[in-house]
Scaffold this active site. Structure first.
Site, PDB file in Angstrom:
ATOM      1  N   HIS A 187     -16.813   7.610 -13.043  1.00  9.87           N
ATOM      2  CA  HIS A 187     -16.897   7.830 -11.593  1.00  9.87           C
ATOM      3  C   HIS A 187     -17.635   9.146 -11.338  1.00  9.87           C
ATOM      4  CE1 HIS A 187     -13.477   5.158 -12.251  1.00  9.87           C
ATOM      5  NE2 HIS A 187     -13.612   4.745 -11.009  1.00  9.87           N
TER       6      HIS A 187
ATOM      7  N   HIS B  43     -19.619   5.807  -6.551  1.00 13.13           N
ATOM      8  CA  HIS B  43     -18.181   6.037  -6.746  1.00 13.13           C
ATOM      9  C   HIS B  43     -17.741   5.706  -8.163  1.00 13.13           C
ATOM     10  CE1 HIS B  43     -13.830   5.994  -6.098  1.00 13.13           C
ATOM     11  NE2 HIS B  43     -13.848   4.887  -6.813  1.00 13.13           N
TER      12      HIS B  43
ATOM     13  N   GLU C 171      12.089   5.961  -1.202  1.00 13.93           N
ATOM     14  CA  GLU C 171      12.323   5.698  -2.627  1.00 13.93           C
ATOM     15  C   GLU C 171      11.127   6.093  -3.499  1.00 13.93           C
ATOM     16  OE1 GLU C 171      14.831   2.886  -0.190  1.00 13.93           O
ATOM     17  OE2 GLU C 171      12.685   3.433  -0.220  1.00 13.93           O
TER      18      GLU C 171
ATOM     19  N   HIS D 272      19.103  -8.079  -0.674  1.00 15.36           N
ATOM     20  CA  HIS D 272      19.721  -6.929  -1.315  1.00 15.36           C
ATOM     21  C   HIS D 272      20.299  -7.250  -2.689  1.00 15.36           C
ATOM     22  CE1 HIS D 272      19.115  -5.117   2.532  1.00 15.36           C
ATOM     23  NE2 HIS D 272      19.777  -4.020   2.228  1.00 15.36           N
TER      24      HIS D 272
END
Length: 664
Positions: A26, A260, A411, A473
């Site tokens: 890159h 890129h 989280e 859940h």
């Protein structure tokens, strides 16, 4: 004396040469950020190339890790153990210059990056560690912790949601020594970003509570110096320096996505060097530029000054100095063995039939006061996951004290901060959420495993035993998915003793992260002899056995151990010879020698059944083609836990019926 632009062009030339030779890489970002790197690394960055592990060095994170040749060029130029042959071997097998920076593979690389957004987010944990340690150990006239955490990041890092999670916390925690330089070039792989990234980044970071500097010209050395000075001057707010740059600076492909992720090509590369007035041969740095970059002497002097300060600190505060050095080394306290032994013996003597999430909290009640390096936390579930103890004190941003972090519902961000705390040194982070939400954190867990760092995730509510909350859940595939991750230990203990041993092993695993998979519901306590307690640490062991060679092996983990033992007893009363194997940590069991593994899972016993309320396929490597798995083939359902156990076959009677079918 070379100009600053000439020094920056040394980075560009090495990046061009290495990427062209590799025929992959890159080039755009290294060409665009070279002036930023020169301004930071040659003007105020505290490091010693001869000792990449110096405790009080500045940390550097290349969040846009695809720009790796920028970092490798800087490390080579400043004098790290990264020779020109290493630069030539960019992206080759076994080299010290892999395609993306990898912690532990290259001297001077402070973390593995590549998955965008995680670098800046992990750097928040590094900066937090510095602030906490400074508050705990520095004394008037004795400053032994005083460094910055610097990050380079791009548009893609800011598009990733995890950057929001962690950067919001960075301001709340007043991490004034965190400085991020944003390479704002307006280009990503799909082209100009104005079709999908139009937010006001400066306004966003100001809203978090960051100091925002710029936009500035990211190719102007004086502007960069001024911006860095402004950022360093604010010690209460993290700083974002917005640097307007040109991706692929100096090449015909500048300001386009075409530079890129692909080499420039021979002709464009040659033209770029000509445009940059760089006429040195490939992989060659002129002597005057090499001398201008060499940081070895200055780095050695900086570390020597710190060591002198450390000597004075040690003389004035010997106990504090010893504690600081122990924690930064990663060693556990001298009385650790006794602490762990008391914890495990306490679980044996109490003999409680409780949820393993509660057993984990009881273990932490012993561990937290004994290990000051433990930094706990939770993603807004402290009461449910049991990570906050009577010895836990919530982090106070004003005083930078405390040993517990309220991460909020973040989280992923929580997990990247944990990685940063561990990478910095001085802390063993642990934190919790529900097992089903481990998916949110998964990529940070993967980087922890890839880097081989010590961190402990406490994942509770780990099966259909969650009950009425239903399939959203109830984790089904999460536990086996985590087990498939190389370098990760996944513990699913069946009672208080196995939970205590799991904590002991997790904290002793200095180069391996751990996940604890814990129940919401109460589980029966299991009696063991001394040898069996010792064998828990081996990951799998014989919990109940028969006389002679068994005709059937039952293996189970966690909340299914109780019904498996009941099934074994029913089969014994029917005259069957059954062995019950507990497998709390398959990774540790698989790492044992062949003789031990064969002593537990005896070859030739074809009738094998694994029992776990999770996706079944993982266990087929243990039961073989002739065995069976009592597991989950679908998602769960919303109903009381006992009703679900009946529906999905997690009963002793069902296990017996499966066994009898195998033994016919």
């Amino acid at each position: 004396m070379p100009t600053r632009r000439q020094c920056a062009n040394a980075i560009r030339a090495l990046a061009i040469d290495a990427i062209e030779k590799s025929k992959s890489g890159h080039p755009g970002a290294p060409l665009g950020m070279a002036d930023m790197a020169e301004a930071l690394w040659r003007h105020g960055f505290k490091h010693n190339p001869a000792n990449p592990h110096w405790y009080d060095r500045d940390r550097f994170v290349l969040s846009n890790g695809h720009a790796s040749m920028l970092l490798y060029a800087v490390l080579h130029l400043t004098g790290y153990d990264l020779g020109m042959d290493d630069i030539r071997n960019f992206r080759q097998l076994g080299s010290k210059t892999p395609g993306h920076p990898e912690f532990g593979e290259t001297p001077g690389v402070d973390m593995t990056t590549g998955p965008l957004g995680q670098g800046i987010s992990t750097a928040v944990g590094m900066a937090l560690a510095e602030r906490l340690l400074a508050a705990e150990f520095n004394r008037p006239g004795h400053t032994v912790v005083d460094h910055h955490t610097y990050v380079f990041l791009g548009d893609g890092c800011l598009m990733e949601g995890v950057s929001h999670e962690a950067c919001s916390l960075a301001a709340t925690w007043k991490l004034g020594k965190l400085i991020a330089l944003y390479d704002s070039n307006g280009i990503s792989i799909d082209g100009k970003i104005d079709g999908w990234f139009t937010e006001n980044v400066a306004g966003r970071y100001a809203a978090y509570g960051w100091q925002v500097v710029g936009p500035i010209d990211g190719h102007d050395a004086d502007a960069l110096d001024k911006a860095l000075a402004e950022a360093r001057a604010d010690e209460t707010r993290p700083s974002l320096i917005i640097c307007r740059t040109h991706i692929g600076f100096g090449s015909e492909k500048a300001d386009s996505a075409s530079c890129h992720g692909s080499p420039l090509g021979d002709d464009v590369a040659a033209a770029a060097k000509k445009a940059l007035s760089w006429d040195a041969p490939a992989f060659t740095i002129p002597d005057d530029i090499a001398a201008a970059w060499d940081a070895r002497r200055a780095g050695a002097e900086a570390e020597a000054q710190w060591r002198a300060a450390m000597d004075a600190y040690r003389a004035a505060y010997p106990d504090l100095a010893a504690a600081f050095e122990r924690r930064m080394s990663g060693a556990l306290p001298a009385d650790w063995s006794a602490v762990a032994a008391r914890m495990i013996q306490g679980a044996r003597e109490a003999g409680e039939s409780i949820a393993t999430r509660v057993a984990s909290k009881k273990a932490l009640e012993s561990l937290v006061p004994a290990l000051p390096e433990l930094m706990g936390g939770s993603a807004d579930l402290s009461g449910s996951v049991g990570t906050k103890t009577s010895s836990s004190t919530l982090f106070d941003p004003d005083s930078a004290t405390g040993n517990y972090l309220a991460y909020g519902v973040r989280e992923f961000g929580m997990s990247t901060v944990m990685n940063g705390l561990s990478l910095h040194g001085g802390f063993i982070p642990y934190a919790g959420t529900f097992m089903v939400f481990s998916d949110y954190a998964k990529n940070a867990l993967r980087l922890a495993a890839l880097m081989g760092i010590r961190a402990v995730w406490v994942f509770t509510h780990d099966s259909i035993g969650v009950g009425e909350d239903g399939p959203t859940h109830q984790p089904v595939e999460q536990v086996p998915g985590l087990r498939l991750m190389p370098g990760m230990d996944v513990w699913r203990p069946c009672d208080t003793v196995e939970t205590a041993v799991a904590w002991k092993c997790a904290l002793e695993s200095a180069h391996r992260p751990s996940c604890l998979s814990l129940s919401r519901q109460n589980l029966p306590f299991v009696r063991r002899n001394d040898a069996q307690v010792e064998a828990v640490a081996r990951g799998g062991y014989v919990l109940r056995d028969c006389q002679g060679t068994p005709e059937l092996i039952l293996m189970a983990t966690g909340s299914e151990m109780g019904i498996t033992l009941d099934a074994a007893e029913q089969l014994r009363l029917k005259g069957r010879k059954v062995r019950v194997v507990s497998m709390p940590c398959c990774e540790r069991f698989d790492a044992q020698d062949k003789d031990y593994r064969n002593s537990v899972l005896t070859p030739g016993v074809r009738a094998r059944i694994a029992v776990e309320a999770a996706a079944a396929d993982y266990w087929r490597k243990y039961v073989g083609l002739d065995g069976a798995v009592v597991g989950m083939e679908t998602f769960g359902a919303s109903a009381p836990g006992k009703v679900l156990a009946e529906k999905f076959g997690f009963t002793a009677e069902h296990i017996v019926s499966v066994a009898e079918a195998l033994l016919r």
